[in-house]
Design a protein around this motif. Structure first.
Motif, PDB file in Angstrom:
ATOM      1  N   GLY A 127       2.560  -0.755  -7.750  1.00  0.00           N
ATOM      2  CA  GLY A 127       3.618  -0.674  -6.825  1.00  0.00           C
ATOM      3  C   GLY A 127       3.525   0.424  -5.735  1.00  0.00           C
ATOM      4  O   GLY A 127       4.761   0.545  -4.849  1.00  0.00           O
ATOM      5  N   GLN A 130       4.762  -0.851  -2.137  1.00  0.00           N
ATOM      6  CA  GLN A 130       6.237  -1.311  -1.898  1.00  0.00           C
ATOM      7  C   GLN A 130       6.959   0.292  -1.982  1.00  0.00           C
ATOM      8  O   GLN A 130       8.050   0.231  -1.476  1.00  0.00           O
ATOM      9  CB  GLN A 130       6.437  -2.180  -3.203  1.00  0.00           C
ATOM     10  CG  GLN A 130       7.780  -2.553  -3.031  1.00  0.00           C
ATOM     11  CD  GLN A 130       8.084  -3.568  -1.799  1.00  0.00           C
ATOM     12  OE1 GLN A 130       7.334  -4.198  -1.569  1.00  0.00           O
ATOM     13  NE2 GLN A 130       9.357  -3.293  -1.144  1.00  0.00           N
ATOM     14  N   ASP A 131       6.516   1.253  -2.633  1.00  0.00           N
ATOM     15  CA  ASP A 131       7.303   2.398  -2.881  1.00  0.00           C
ATOM     16  C   ASP A 131       7.261   3.099  -1.460  1.00  0.00           C
ATOM     17  O   ASP A 131       8.323   3.521  -1.203  1.00  0.00           O
ATOM     18  CB  ASP A 131       6.229   3.375  -3.640  1.00  0.00           C
ATOM     19  CG  ASP A 131       6.834   3.587  -5.181  1.00  0.00           C
ATOM     20  OD1 ASP A 131       7.740   2.527  -5.360  1.00  0.00           O
ATOM     21  OD2 ASP A 131       6.316   4.197  -5.897  1.00  0.00           O
TER      22      ASP A 131
END
Ligand code: C2E
Ligand code: MG
Ligand code: MG
Ligand code: MG
Length: 291
Positions: A127, A130-131
Motif C-alpha cells: 500500500g 497509495q499511502d
C-alpha cells in the motif's frame, strides 16, 4: 515473556544475548507506547542550493521525546524498529506528519519542500504508493513539495518491482532521491532507469574532504555522473567552510550539514530561514550558525 529459539540445536544459556533481546523487546514496547502517546517529533534540516543561495527544501528527521530519556536520536531506535517491523507504523506517522507540516508552510506562503526518509520495509509494503497519494490528498500539499529519500538497498532488492513503484510515485509528482549514495551497490544501469531527481552523497565521502584526494575525486565523479544522468547532486554532512568551497568548485548543486544548521523543530527552522533572508545582503552562505 522472552523465549530464545535455537535453530534446532541446543543452546547454552547466554546472559548477554538474553539481555540484548530483552532490551530490544522493551524498546519496541516503549516505542509503540510512545507512538500512541505522541512522543515522536520531527526536526527539519535545511538543504541549501549553492548557486541560488536559497533553501528549497528540508529533510524531516525523526526524534523521540522519551520521558526520562530526553531527546532520543534515530541511531538508537530505528534499527530496532526495522527489526520488529514497527518502522512501518512509524514511517506512516512520519509521512503524514511531514506532509501536514509542509502543507501548513505552503498555506502560509512558503514553498518549502520536505524530504521524508523511507525505510525498506515501508517501501516494499503493497500500500505504500497509495499511502503517499492519500497523505498528499488529505493535506492538499502540491506533490512536488514532497521528496522521498530511498536507499540503494531498497532499489536493488527487487529492481523490477522497485522500478514500477518509483514510476508510480514519479507520476504522482513527488520527487525521489537516493540517500547515502556511494555506500550501497547501485549499478549504473539502475541509476539510468530509475526516475530519480537527486543523489545525496554520503557524509563519509564529505568528511575527509578536501584533504583526502581520493574522496574528493570520488565526489567529483559522482557530481559529474549525476549531472550526466540529469540529477541534482546533494552533499550531506557539510561541516567546514573548506568543504563547502571545494563542493562549489566541483559543481555540487546542494548542501546539507552542520555548517548551515542542524535539524531544528519546525518553528525554529522558520525563524532560522527568516534570519537568513534578513541577512541576505551578507554573501557568506555557510557562516557557522551561532546557537
Ligand atoms: P540520513 O537520512 O542520512 O540523515 C542525515 C543524518 O546526518 C541525520 O542524522 C543528520 O542529523 C545528520 N547530519 C546532517 N548534517 C550533518 C553534519 O554536518 N555532520 C554530522 N556529523 N551529521 C550530520 P539523524 O537525524 O541522527 O538520522 C540518522 C539516520 O536515521 C538518517 O540518516 C536516516 O537514515 C535515519 N532516519 C532519521 N529519520 C528517519 C525517519 O523518519 N524514517 C526513517 N526510515 N529513517 C530515519
Ligand atoms: Mg536522509
Ligand atoms: Mg543520508
Ligand atoms: Mg540514511
Amino acid at each position: 515473556q522472552v523465549k530464545e529459539r535455537g535453530k534446532g540445536h541446543y543452546r547454552f544459556y547466554q546472559p548477554q544475548m538474553n539481555a540484548d533481546l530483552l532490551q530490544r523487546v522493551q524498546m519496541d514496547h516503549a516505542m509503540r507506547e510512545g507512538l500512541r502517546r505522541g512522543e515522536f517529533v520531527l526536526h527539519y534540516q535545511p538543504r541549501v542550493d549553492l548557486r541560488a543561495d536559497a533553501v528549497p527544501g528540508c529533510e524531516a528527521l525523526l526524534r523521540w521525546q522519551r520521558p526520562e530519556h530526553g531527546l532520543v536520536m534515530p541511531s538508537t531506535f530505528i534499527g530496532v524498529a526495522e527489526e520488529t517491523g514497527l518502522i512501518a507504523d512509524l514511517g506512516h506517522w512520519v509521512l503524514r506528519e511531514a506532509v501536514a507540516q509542509a502543507a501548513r508552510w505552503h498555506a502560509s506562503g512558503r514553498a518549502l519542500q520536505v524530504a521524508v526518509n523511507v525505510s525498506a520495509l515501508q517501501f516494499t509494503q503493497p500500500g505504500f504508493v497509495q499511502d503517499v497519494a492519500d497523505a498528499l490528498h488529505v493535506s492538499g500539499l502540491p506533490p512536488a513539495l514532497l521528496e522521498l529519500e530511498l536507499t540503494e538497498s531498497i532499489l536493488i532488492r527487487d529492481a523490477e518491482e522497485a522500478l514500477a513503484k518509483l514510476q508510480a510515485l514519479a507520476e504522482l509528482g513527488v520527487e525521489l532521491s537516493l540517500d547515502d549514495f556511494g555506500t550501497g551497490y547501485s549499478s549504473l544501469t539502475y541509476l539510468k532507469r530509475f526516475p530519480l531527481h537527486r543523489l545525496k552523497v554520503d557524509r563519509s565521502f564529505i568528511a575527509s574532504m578536501p584533504e583526502d584526494d581520493v574522496d574528493a575525486a570520488i565526489v567529483a565523479a559522482i557530481v559529474q555522473m549525476g549531472h550526466a544522468l540529469r540529477m541534482e547532486v546533494v552533499a550531506e554532512g557539510v561541516e567546514r567552510a573548506e568543504q563547502l568551497q571545494r563542493l562549489r568548485a566541483l559543481g555540487c548543486d546542494h548542501c546539507q550539514g552542520f555548517l548551515f544548521e542542524r535539524a531544528l523543530p519546525a518553528q525554529a527552522l522558520i525563524e532560522w530561514l527568516d534570519r537568513r533572508t534578513q541577512a541576505c545582503a551578507a554573501p557568506a552562505a555557510g557562516a557557522p550558525a551561532s546557537r
